[in-house]
Design a protein around this motif. Structure first.
Motif, short mmCIF file in Angstrom:
data_model
loop_
_atom_site.label_atom_id
_atom_site.label_comp_id
_atom_site.label_asym_id
_atom_site.label_seq_id
_atom_site.Cartn_x
_atom_site.Cartn_y
_atom_site.Cartn_z
N PRO A 145 0.82 -1.20 0.00
CA PRO A 145 0.00 0.00 0.00
C PRO A 145 0.86 1.26 0.00
O PRO A 145 2.00 1.23 0.44
N ALA A 146 0.25 2.35 -0.48
CA ALA A 146 0.98 3.61 -0.57
C ALA A 146 0.13 4.76 -0.03
O ALA A 146 -1.10 4.69 -0.05
N VAL A 147 0.82 5.77 0.44
CA VAL A 147 0.13 7.02 0.77
C VAL A 147 0.51 8.00 -0.33
O VAL A 147 1.69 8.18 -0.63
N MET A 191 -3.72 4.48 -0.98
CA MET A 191 -3.89 3.72 -2.23
C MET A 191 -3.51 2.27 -1.97
O MET A 191 -2.34 1.97 -1.69
N LYS A 192 -4.51 1.37 -2.04
CA LYS A 192 -4.21 -0.06 -1.80
C LYS A 192 -3.69 -0.71 -3.06
O LYS A 192 -2.85 -1.59 -3.02
N LYS A 193 -4.24 -0.28 -4.19
CA LYS A 193 -3.78 -0.74 -5.50
C LYS A 193 -4.31 0.25 -6.54
O LYS A 193 -5.08 1.16 -6.17
N LYS A 251 4.05 0.96 2.49
CA LYS A 251 5.39 0.65 1.99
C LYS A 251 5.98 1.79 1.18
O LYS A 251 7.19 1.85 0.98
N SER A 252 5.11 2.65 0.64
CA SER A 252 5.66 3.75 -0.16
C SER A 252 4.84 5.03 -0.04
O SER A 252 3.68 5.00 0.36
#
Ligand code: KG4
Ligand code: ZN
Length: 340
Positions: A127-129, A143-145, A265-266
């Motif tokens: 996942p990302a912010v 954002m999960k994907k 993670k990002s």
């Protein structure tokens, strides 16, 4: 697959052709209206629409002139958010083309397109912010994907880019404000006036922003200075550096908080303000100083501001949803999680 994309949500008339294998950019044409709107200190919607109508056929021809013998498979067009009359110009142009060329057409969310500018040259890590910082928007999104988003926080008033634009106007630096403020800030050698601006909402335990107070603080400081100081290089440089640093501090603090709280993670940056060199540098340092490993994704500087390449990329993922979009409509207030 080859996509022809159209972007007219604000004051740039953009058409691009993108080959979806490795997202190869065949052409990326941007016709800026900056000079025209500069005298108003911001974008004038009816003027922007007229310019889009005039420029679109020219920009379209230019975009197709490179490698013109290759066939296009899909048309993608921004349907929102943005200035409604401007969005309609792009949509109507896209629909006409789709009819003439007998091609399918997909709508694109402008915010999602900004985020997906990041995946053109690298693989996203989830996942990302995502921090989207532009002239119209400042949001932190989980954002999960690709295609799955949740807004965690956003500005309660002005967007970060809007704050650059409005404060630049106060200082008499012209429009758009971000690039010129960044340029003046870089010229600063030493601080003599020691200007300090408030960091709005920086300590609040949420992911929201507020930038309108910053503009008021700049105006207040400007008004209390003598004519001589206001016009001096030292004042302009020092104030520009402080505006840029204030915005940078708030954006980094809130984004890192969201990233840590959500254990992502990002971090993905996007939007016009993400092309700011100092912001990019300081984000990189801040992310590298974290105990947990977080990857920072920065789009190519040229793809931070509005362009149609990012619209082609987002259009490609929408097309994979295999929905039949017959009635594409402009939605000035479209949100990232909204159905298109
Ligand atoms: O993403 P964008 O092209 O259009 C919108 O969707 O709004 O962003 C335009 C905004 C403007 O407010 C401009 O001042 C800001 O991005 N901007 C910058 C820089 N380049 C553009 N802000 C700070 N530093 C920059 N280098
Ligand atoms: Zn934009």
């Amino acid at each position: 697959m080859r996509i022809l994309a159209i972007e007219t949500s604000c004051d740039d008339t953009c058409v691009a052709v993108v080959e979806t294998k490795h997202f190869k950019i065949v052409s990326n044409i941007v016709s800026s209206q900056v000079k025209l709107h500069a005298k108003y200190g911001g974008v004038f919607p009816s003027l922007a629409r007229r310019e889009h109508q005039k420029n679109l056929p020219i920009v379209f021809k230019k975009a197709l002139s490179k490698d013109k013998n290759r066939k296009i498979d899909l048309i993608a067009v921004t349907s929102g958010p943005g200035l409604e009359p401007c969005l309609w110009t792009g949509i109507n142009f896209g629909k006409e083309l789709a009819k003439k060329m007998k091609l399918p057409i997909v709508p694109v969310n402008h915010i999602e397109a900004h985020i997906l500018a990041n995946i053109i040259d690298k693989k996203p890590v989830f996942p990302a912010v995502c921090l989207i910082v532009s002239g119209g928007h400042t949001q932190i999104i989980l954002m999960k994907k690709i295609g799955e988003y949740k807004i965690l926080g956003e500005t309660k008033d002005d967007a970060a880019g809007e704050c650059f634009d409005k404060t630049a106007r106060i200082l008499g630096l012209g429009y758009p404000g971000g690039p010129v403020i960044s340029e003046k800030a870089a010229e600063l050698r030493n601080k003599k006036l020691k200007i300090t601006l408030p960091r709005p909402m920086i300590h609040q335990k949420n992911y929201d922003f507020s930038f309108s107070g910053l503009k008021t603080a700049v105006l207040y400081d400007f008004k209390k200075r003598s004519q001589k100081i206001r016009k001096s290089k030292q004042y302009i440089q020092e104030m520009s550096a402080e505006i840029q640093q204030t915005i940078t501090d708030v954006l980094i603090k809130k984004t890192l908080k969201a990233a840590k709280d959500c254990k992502v993670k990002s971090i993905i940056l996007s939007g016009g303000v993400a092309s700011n060199k100092e912001l990019r540098k300081q984000f990189l340092t801040a992310v590298n100083n974290q105990y947990v490993k977080i990857i920072l994704s920065l789009p190519d500087e040229k793809l931070c501001t509005d362009n149609a390449v990012m619209v082609a990329v987002a259009g490609y993922f929408n097309w994979q949803k295999k929905k039949n979009w017959k009635e594409i409509e402009a939605n000035a207030n479209l949100r990232i999680a909204d159905e298109l």
